[in-house]
Design an enzyme around this catalytic site. Structure first.
Site, PDB file in Angstrom:
ATOM      1  N   ASP A 155       4.270  -3.629  -0.685  1.00  0.00           N
ATOM      2  CA  ASP A 155       2.951  -3.026  -0.865  1.00  0.00           C
ATOM      3  C   ASP A 155       3.099  -1.621  -1.430  1.00  0.00           C
ATOM      4  OD1 ASP A 155       0.218  -2.804  -0.833  1.00  0.00           O
ATOM      5  OD2 ASP A 155      -0.009  -2.994   1.337  1.00  0.00           O
ATOM      6  N   GLU A 177      -3.485  -4.879   5.870  1.00  0.00           N
ATOM      7  CA  GLU A 177      -2.149  -4.453   5.439  1.00  0.00           C
ATOM      8  C   GLU A 177      -1.264  -4.159   6.640  1.00  0.00           C
ATOM      9  OE1 GLU A 177      -3.179  -2.400   1.118  1.00  0.00           O
ATOM     10  OE2 GLU A 177      -3.274  -1.193   2.940  1.00  0.00           O
ATOM     11  N   LYS A 195       3.029   9.886  -5.902  1.00  0.00           N
ATOM     12  CA  LYS A 195       2.686   9.611  -4.501  1.00  0.00           C
ATOM     13  C   LYS A 195       3.650  10.269  -3.505  1.00  0.00           C
ATOM     14  CE  LYS A 195      -0.530   7.015  -6.153  1.00  0.00           C
ATOM     15  NZ  LYS A 195      -0.633   5.582  -5.907  1.00  0.00           N
TER      16      LYS A 195
END
Length: 309
Positions: A155, A177, A195
């Protein structure tokens, strides 16, 4: 030459590049592959137990800026494909993430199943849109009701700190999730370098999924928690799949709940403590802090692909 029990050759590296890059770019990469095999150890998956975060070498040296040649979507595709190529084997139960980067991991899994390179795979999607994508690719799907143990989950993330704690849930799928990824033996996170941060909070709001019942009360209660001091709690409006105000109605998740986004101006001092305080609040279903779950982070950046473990 061997790396962590894997033997990697120029031909294998070139073949992998061929699958990912447009034809016009393959020639230069094929030449470059020979000169960079000494740094390809970053492509070998970790085979041991989880360790403290370390930063491995980039595949592409800093003198060659891969981002000059590839778009952000192509970089996301590379990490998505790499995660599946390195960590998914036949007969596994695989968790499928949600978001623009996880999309490519799902795409790659579908490709390998269609070609027969992977067999006997079943997967668990973390959102309705991931379920729809997987079904369109012919990926066999199951749920946690029948498969409570996963071999691997892949993910994306909205932020990653130096301890590999994550912020997730910008796309509104944080509850599913977390339910899926906490059950996986390995949780592989795929992101671009934007990120990566020094501290969670200022770069991306922390999403908190709450029940619709007395939601304003729950919003105020979460905002008043000691560990959340200084935050500005904002009820998500419009689509639940992003944290931008794109409508007047309250955003509703796949589970029928609401989302409060906690906006911070300073880095969170203790992410695990905050996670525990928010989770312990009545009215909260779950939150987007994923602490202590990550096995490895695969990062696409201007210097190529790197891995933190």
């Amino acid at each position: 030459m061997p790396f962590n029990g894997h033997r990697i050759s120029t031909a294998i590296l070139t073949k992998s590049i061929d699958r990912l890059l447009p034809l016009t770019m393959r020639y230069s990469f094929a030449i470059f592959a020979t000169a960079t095999l000494s740094t390809v150890s970053a492509f070998a998956p970790s085979l041991g137990v989880r360790t403290n975060p370390t930063f491995t070498k980039s595949l592409i040296s800093s003198s060659t800026k891969i981002q000059m040649a590839l778009t952000q979507d192509e970089l996301k595709k590379m990490v998505g494909y790499k995660a599946v190529d390195d960590y998914v084997k036949s007969s596994m139960v695989v968790g499928l993430g949600t978001g623009s980067t996880a999309y490519f991991a799902v795409e790659r899994l579908g490709e390998l199943l269609k070609s027969g390179e992977l067999t006997d795979i079943v997967a668990i999607p973390t959102s309705v849109r991931t379920k729809e994508q997987a079904e369109s690719l012919g990926i066999p799907l199951v749920t946690l009701d029948t498969h409570s143990k996963l071999d691997v989950a892949i993910d994306g993330a909205d932020e990653v700190d130096p301890d590999l704690n994550l912020v997730k849930g910008g796309g509104g799928a944080l509850l599913r999730e977390k339910m899926v990824e906490v059950c996986a033996d390995k949780f592989i996170v795929i992101v671009d370098e934007s990120k990566i941060c020094d501290g969670l909070g200022p770069g991306f709001p922390i999403p908190v999924e709450i029940t619709p019942f007395c939601h304003e009360h729950t919003l105020r209660t979460v905002g008043a928690l000691p560990s959340c001091a200084g935050c500005n709690p904002v009820l998500r409006l419009g689509s639940s799949s992003n944290n931008q105000v794109d409508g007047e109605e309250i955003a509703v998740t796949d589970n029928g709940n609401y989302i409060v986004d906690l906006h911070f101006t300073e880095p969170i001092k203790d992410a695990p403590k905050m996670a525990a305080e928010i989770k312990g609040t009545v009215g909260v279903v779950d939150h987007g802090l994923f602490c202590g779950l990550t096995t490895a982070v695969i990062i696409a950046g201007s210097d190529g692909i790197s891995v933190r473990e």
